[in-house]
Design an enzyme around this catalytic site. Structure first.
Site, PDB file in Angstrom:
ATOM      1  CD  GLU A  16      -7.302  25.966 -47.232  1.00  0.00           C
ATOM      2  OE1 GLU A  16      -6.914  26.723 -48.149  1.00  0.00           O
ATOM      3  OE2 GLU A  16      -7.691  26.406 -46.136  1.00  0.00           O
ATOM      4  CD  GLU A  48      -8.718  31.656 -52.282  1.00  0.00           C
ATOM      5  OE1 GLU A  48      -7.580  31.282 -52.625  1.00  0.00           O
ATOM      6  OE2 GLU A  48      -8.971  32.126 -51.162  1.00  0.00           O
TER       7      GLU A  48
END
Length: 123
Positions: free
Chosen positions: A66, A73
């Site tokens: 994560e 991102e």
């Protein structure tokens, strides 16, 4: 700045990253709730040392995936502010890593807690 001061400063940056992760990423908050639930279930079920090892490793891999996904991102958004198929693919592949880690963690949880639940239900 001395070596220890630099290391301490690096730890501070890592805490800032964790704060960003939990403050901005809904999935990270879901992982946090799942982590708490697994730890509570492990304590309640009195899992063995080896079972704890498997659970902690699985939870850590989800958190690592994560974290890397969120970091990637951010970088993709920085270098490609406009939508681009390759940017979307990079984000999708990073998200797939989180999915793979999460599914593996669920499997580990089923292996650890499944027999305990069966024992509780069927005696």
């Amino acid at each position: 700045m001395g070596y220890l001061a630099q290391r301490w400063r690096s730890v501070g940056f890592a805490w800032q990253g964790l704060k960003f992760l939990l403050g901005t990423q809904a999935n990270a908050r879901i992982h946090a709730l799942a982590t708490v639930a697994v730890v509570l279930a492990g304590v309640y079920c009195q899992v063995s040392r080896l079972e704890w090892l498997a659970l902690v490793a699985a939870m850590a891999w989800v958190w690592v995936a994560e974290s890397l996904n969120s970091g990637l991102e951010c970088v993709v958004d920085l270098v490609s502010p406009q939508q681009h198929p390759k940017a979307a693919q990079a984000k999708d592949v990073a998200a797939a890593a989180v999915l793979i880690a999460s599914v593996a963690a669920v499997v580990v949880g089923a292996i650890v807690f499944g027999p305990k639940l069966m024992q509780a239900v069927w005696g």
